[in-house]
Motif scaffolding. Structure first.
Motif, PDB file in Angstrom:
ATOM      1  N   GLY A   1       0.916  -1.330   0.101  1.00 55.69           N
ATOM      2  CA  GLY A   1      -0.078   0.110   0.035  1.00 55.69           C
ATOM      3  C   GLY A   1       0.888   1.599   0.533  1.00 55.69           C
ATOM      4  N   ASP A   2       1.957   1.096   0.939  1.00 53.79           N
ATOM      5  CA  ASP A   2       2.493   2.266   0.781  1.00 53.79           C
ATOM      6  C   ASP A   2       3.505   2.880  -0.689  1.00 53.79           C
ATOM      7  N   ALA A   3       4.015   1.557  -1.389  1.00 52.49           N
ATOM      8  CA  ALA A   3       4.484   1.738  -2.654  1.00 52.49           C
ATOM      9  C   ALA A   3       3.575   2.496  -3.340  1.00 52.49           C
ATOM     10  N   TYR A   4       1.901   1.894  -3.267  1.00 50.44           N
ATOM     11  CA  TYR A   4       1.007   2.328  -4.338  1.00 50.44           C
ATOM     12  C   TYR A   4       0.186   3.598  -3.382  1.00 50.44           C
ATOM     13  N   PRO A   5       0.526   4.662  -3.629  1.00 51.92           N
ATOM     14  CA  PRO A   5      -0.759   5.464  -2.194  1.00 51.92           C
ATOM     15  C   PRO A   5      -2.347   5.685  -3.171  1.00 51.92           C
ATOM     16  N   GLU A   6      -3.283   6.146  -2.511  1.00 50.96           N
ATOM     17  CA  GLU A   6      -4.164   5.311  -2.890  1.00 50.96           C
ATOM     18  C   GLU A   6      -4.981   7.101  -3.335  1.00 50.96           C
ATOM     19  N   THR A   7      -3.431   7.063  -4.201  1.00 51.98           N
ATOM     20  CA  THR A   7      -4.830   8.506  -4.975  1.00 51.98           C
ATOM     21  C   THR A   7      -4.373   7.829  -6.151  1.00 51.98           C
ATOM     22  N   GLU A   8      -4.575   8.629  -6.986  1.00 53.88           N
ATOM     23  CA  GLU A   8      -5.116   8.255  -8.719  1.00 53.88           C
ATOM     24  C   GLU A   8      -3.772   8.161  -9.236  1.00 53.88           C
ATOM     25  N   GLU A   9      -2.712   8.798  -8.847  1.00 52.55           N
ATOM     26  CA  GLU A   9      -1.026   8.829  -9.746  1.00 52.55           C
ATOM     27  C   GLU A   9      -0.634   7.398  -8.836  1.00 52.55           C
TER      28      GLU A   9
ATOM     29  N   GLN B   1       0.463   2.703 -23.602  1.00 54.69           N
ATOM     30  CA  GLN B   1      -0.158   4.114 -22.909  1.00 54.69           C
ATOM     31  C   GLN B   1      -0.859   3.476 -22.346  1.00 54.69           C
ATOM     32  N   LEU B   2      -1.322   3.764 -21.266  1.00 53.05           N
ATOM     33  CA  LEU B   2      -2.160   3.854 -20.844  1.00 53.05           C
ATOM     34  C   LEU B   2      -3.447   4.533 -19.697  1.00 53.05           C
ATOM     35  N   GLN B   3      -4.776   4.309 -20.377  1.00 58.39           N
ATOM     36  CA  GLN B   3      -5.399   5.143 -20.543  1.00 58.39           C
ATOM     37  C   GLN B   3      -6.059   4.344 -19.085  1.00 58.39           C
ATOM     38  N   VAL B   4      -6.624   5.632 -17.761  1.00 56.48           N
ATOM     39  CA  VAL B   4      -7.459   4.886 -16.503  1.00 56.48           C
ATOM     40  C   VAL B   4      -8.909   5.876 -16.300  1.00 56.48           C
TER      41      VAL B   4
ATOM     42  N   TRP C   1     -13.120   3.814  -7.475  1.00 56.83           N
ATOM     43  CA  TRP C   1     -13.413   2.434  -8.656  1.00 56.83           C
ATOM     44  C   TRP C   1     -12.283   2.431  -9.865  1.00 56.83           C
ATOM     45  N   TYR C   2     -11.141   2.025 -10.803  1.00 62.46           N
ATOM     46  CA  TYR C   2     -11.046   2.237 -11.559  1.00 62.46           C
ATOM     47  C   TYR C   2     -10.805   0.797 -12.447  1.00 62.46           C
ATOM     48  N   ARG C   3     -11.197   1.726 -13.453  1.00 63.81           N
ATOM     49  CA  ARG C   3     -10.697   1.076 -15.206  1.00 63.81           C
ATOM     50  C   ARG C   3      -9.901   1.500 -15.520  1.00 63.81           C
ATOM     51  N   TRP C   4      -9.038   0.833 -16.701  1.00 60.99           N
ATOM     52  CA  TRP C   4      -7.996   1.096 -17.150  1.00 60.99           C
ATOM     53  C   TRP C   4      -7.528  -0.245 -18.636  1.00 60.99           C
ATOM     54  N   ARG C   5      -7.304   0.903 -19.499  1.00 58.33           N
ATOM     55  CA  ARG C   5      -6.893   0.303 -20.568  1.00 58.33           C
ATOM     56  C   ARG C   5      -5.259  -0.120 -21.228  1.00 58.33           C
TER      57      ARG C   5
ATOM     58  N   TYR D   1      -9.180  -3.849 -18.457  1.00 58.80           N
ATOM     59  CA  TYR D   1      -9.983  -4.115 -17.346  1.00 58.80           C
ATOM     60  C   TYR D   1     -10.130  -2.649 -16.806  1.00 58.80           C
ATOM     61  N   ASP D   2     -10.769  -3.768 -15.761  1.00 57.65           N
ATOM     62  CA  ASP D   2     -11.206  -2.935 -14.527  1.00 57.65           C
ATOM     63  C   ASP D   2     -11.857  -3.517 -12.933  1.00 57.65           C
ATOM     64  N   GLY D   3     -12.044  -3.132 -11.907  1.00 55.97           N
ATOM     65  CA  GLY D   3     -12.292  -3.312 -11.090  1.00 55.97           C
ATOM     66  C   GLY D   3     -11.016  -3.457  -9.765  1.00 55.97           C
ATOM     67  N   LEU D   4     -10.200  -2.200 -10.201  1.00 54.61           N
ATOM     68  CA  LEU D   4      -9.363  -1.968  -9.321  1.00 54.61           C
ATOM     69  C   LEU D   4      -9.771  -0.810  -7.819  1.00 54.61           C
ATOM     70  N   VAL D   5      -9.454  -0.979  -7.035  1.00 55.71           N
ATOM     71  CA  VAL D   5     -10.532  -0.011  -5.790  1.00 55.71           C
ATOM     72  C   VAL D   5      -9.261  -0.202  -4.722  1.00 55.71           C
ATOM     73  N   HIS D   6      -8.957   1.024  -3.846  1.00 47.49           N
ATOM     74  CA  HIS D   6      -7.937   0.502  -3.266  1.00 47.49           C
ATOM     75  C   HIS D   6      -9.115   0.681  -1.789  1.00 47.49           C
TER      76      HIS D   6
END
Length: 191
Positions: free
Chosen positions: A46-54, A114-117, A153-157, A169-174
């Motif tokens: 969790g610390d490596a990837y914080p609860e933000t869009e970034e 290219q990542l689309q979020v 909730w995040y969806r990405w391509r 893909y979809d369903g990423l959530v903190h």
């Protein structure tokens, strides 16, 4: 004999007092140890990837390059309970255990750099807002009533530069201090 009994009593009291000092103490130290270790591993992720869009974007960029990282996204029972309403939590946990986590993969082709979020809150999904409708598959409308409020909730391509299609893909959530993956939640909640 009295000394032995008194020594045993004092040692037991001391052990109980020391256990009571631990904020995370549970009924059995044997149960506590694995929970603490799993919690520590989750906390580090969790610390490596914080609860933000970034933080989400950094994690999503890392996933195709590090396939074992997807296994860190497996929700715990507590995560399912935090994300889903009522018996939907247990239903989702059973579905993903049977259909995802035995062979969880998340890939992108070499040219898809290219990542689309896209993101929507669970409240937007529950009300099927224009943001949710524009950025999420229609199945999320079915899942919406089963999602607890307060999560993003995040969806990405992963796509080739300049293209709007690719591996979606979809369903990423903190939740609970770490990222989890619960793709296509409507499928988990069917029937």
């Amino acid at each position: 004999m009295r000394r032995l009994a008194l020594s045993t009593f004092v040692a037991t009291l001391l052990g109980l007092a020391l256990t009571g000092c631990d904020k995370e103490a549970v009924d059995s130290p044997a149960v506590q140890q694995p929970t603490t270790q799993a919690s520590t591993a989750r906390s580090a992720a969790g610390d490596a990837y914080p609860e933000t869009e970034e933080g989400a974007k950094a994690l999503l960029q890392a996933l195709p390059k590090n396939p074992p990282l997807v296994l860190r996204l497996k929700p715990t029972t507590e995560d399912y309970r935090a994300l889903f309403v009522g018996d939907a939590a247990a239903k989702a946990e059973r579905f993903y255990a049977a259909n995802l986590w035995n062979d969880a993969k998340l890939t992108a082709d070499a040219g898809q750099t290219q990542l689309q979020v896209f993101k929507a809150t669970s409240d937007e999904i529950r009300s099927w807002s224009p943001t949710a409708e524009a950025n999420f598959p229609g199945g999320y409308q079915q899942a919406g009533p089963h999602l607890k409020p307060g999560f993003t909730w995040y969806r990405w391509r992963y796509a080739e530069p300049g293209k709007d299609s690719g591996m979606a893909y979809d369903g990423l959530v903190h939740v609970n201090g770490h990222w989890v993956w619960t793709p296509k939640p409507w499928r988990a909640l069917e029937g």
